[in-house]
Scaffold this active site. Structure first.
Site, short mmCIF file in Angstrom:
data_model
loop_
_atom_site.label_atom_id
_atom_site.label_comp_id
_atom_site.label_asym_id
_atom_site.label_seq_id
_atom_site.Cartn_x
_atom_site.Cartn_y
_atom_site.Cartn_z
N GLU A 1 -6.65 -3.26 5.99
CA GLU A 1 -6.81 -1.81 5.91
C GLU A 1 -8.22 -1.44 5.46
O GLU A 1 -8.79 -0.45 5.92
CB GLU A 1 -5.78 -1.23 4.93
N ASP B 1 -4.85 -6.40 1.61
CA ASP B 1 -6.25 -6.84 1.51
C ASP B 1 -7.00 -6.00 0.49
O ASP B 1 -6.58 -4.88 0.16
CB ASP B 1 -6.94 -6.76 2.86
#
Length: 413
Positions: free
Chosen positions: A178, A83
């Protein structure tokens, strides 16, 4: 060692996929578009020849490279997240490739006069003569952490293509979310099955980190009384003024813009309010656990003191711990840091061992039973339009991964 163009091509194929996470979402992954890269990685791992390739219901991608030695070697792992931060756009990323960088200003966007200049970003000068990948000034790049993914993939490919390099079983995992602090929340440590691992999520070439902030978030709610301003004398209580008192009562120099190295801070990162109610959002950070606990108490004590001044419960504080300093989990197994340091030296990389002024999946994983230091991925200026990554740094990261695998196998021979 690794093919430069292959690294560039793989990295570009990843950063052009929008994988921005969303902290307001309750799902995992927090955005559906993260599946696009997760599924691509699963398919590539299978095509590459990796074993035990899986993707779970939360988009965690795992795979194994079987051991090629007869003796027992601890299973090690490498982890990266796919991400990108919600802080800046990751849509329609249009990277620029600057070959043989000349040490001068890089025009990211001529129309908008956006310039990546070594006068401001002096780290650029250490990459003179190298190939640098930048943004076009309108989005972030996504080297955090698609550079890490690229490096792990290229290292596994290299080990598969060079069976003469001895290594034990290697596990890899690519995670969602994350950037919103949830990358390790649903990471199945038992399924991963490694004795220790490394996140490839650091910045400049050479970084090796095994300590990070202790972290908490604090929501401070201030209540007032709204009365018509024409008739407010001795009746109105303006919550915004009380909030200002709270803000100004915290140590002014213990903020991100005034601290470095192992110095902790209070960071006011959002505020909204009116006369009736004002809400302050803080993050609290400190490497030292005792100082960290003291900071949380200071916030609560300050709220109580202000309430006593107004003789009413006008300030409430909710503090939630987010993650802790992985150092206390890594220090008992410092040989895993030693392997990484030795691998860097064998790859002609000077180790830069320093504390992370932030968090990493590795911190949460360490407390879940998977000690997990952090290794450089090579990028700079994460989370914004000035982000860039030197290709040569990614090449070195690939080499470090391979060297760690080989050194571990040799150590346990």
């Amino acid at each position: 060692m690794t093919n430069k163009q292959q690294i560039i091509d793989r990295f570009l194929s990843y950063v052009k996929i929008d994988t921005q996470s969303d902290e307001t979402s309750e799902s995992t992954p927090s955005t559906e578009k993260q599946w696009d890269l997760a599924n691509k990685l699963k398919a590539e791992l299978e095509t590459m020849g990796m074993q035990e390739v899986s993707i779970d219901e939360h988009a965690y991608v795992m795979a194994s490279l079987p051991s090629n030695v007869a003796h027992d070697v601890p299973v090690i792992g490498f982890v990266a997240h796919f991400d990108t931060t919600p802080d800046f756009s990751g849509t329609n990323v249009n990277p620029q490739i600057i070959e043989n960088y000349d040490g001068k200003d890089i025009i990211l966007n001529k129309e908008k006069n956006i310039v990546l200049s070594p006068e401001y970003f002096d780290d650029l000068l250490q990459y003179e003569g190298q190939t640098i990948i930048t943004t076009d000034g309108t989005t972030l790049l996504g080297a955090d952490d698609k550079a890490g993914i690229t490096e792990i993939m290229e290292a596994m490919k290299y080990l598969i293509e060079h069976p003469e390099i001895p290594h034990g079983k290697i596990r890899v995992c690519f995670t969602p979310d994350e950037e919103i602090g949830r990358g390790a929340h649903k990471f199945d440590v038992e399924k991963f099955g490694a004795e220790w691992a490394y996140t490839m999520d650091g910045s400049q070439v050479g970084e090796l980190e095994f300590e990070n902030f202790n972290a908490a978030g604090a929501v401070v709610k201030v209540s007032g009384k709204s009365v018509h301003p024409g008739y407010a004398k001795d009746k109105m209580i303006n919550s915004m003024y009380i909030a200002m008192d709270f803000i100004n009562s915290l140590p002014r120099l213990e903020t991100p813009e005034h601290t470095e190295d192992r110095q902790g801070f209070f960071h006011l990162n959002a505020i909204e309010g009116d006369v009736e109610e004002t809400t302050l959002h803080y993050i609290i950070r400190d490497h030292d656990r005792e100082h960290f606990e003291a900071r949380k108490e200071m916030i609560k004590d300050l709220a109580a003191e202000i309430c006593s001044q107004y003789e009413r419960d006008c300030v409430t504080v909710e503090v939630k711990d987010q993650y802790y300093n992985m150092r206390e989990k890594v220090e008992p197994v410092m040989h895993i840091v030693d392997f990484a340091e030795a691998a860097m030296k064998k790859a002609d990389v000077t180790p830069i061992i320093k504390p992370i002024r932030g968090g990493t999946d590795g911190a949460q994983l360490s407390f879940k039973g998977l000690p997990c230091p952090n290794i450089f991925a090579g990028g700079h200026n994460f989370h914004g339009k000035y982000e860039y990554v030197p290709v040569e740094s990614m090449q070195k990261a690939v080499e470090v991964i391979v060297q760690i695998a080989e050194l571990t196998a040799e150590k346990y021979k």
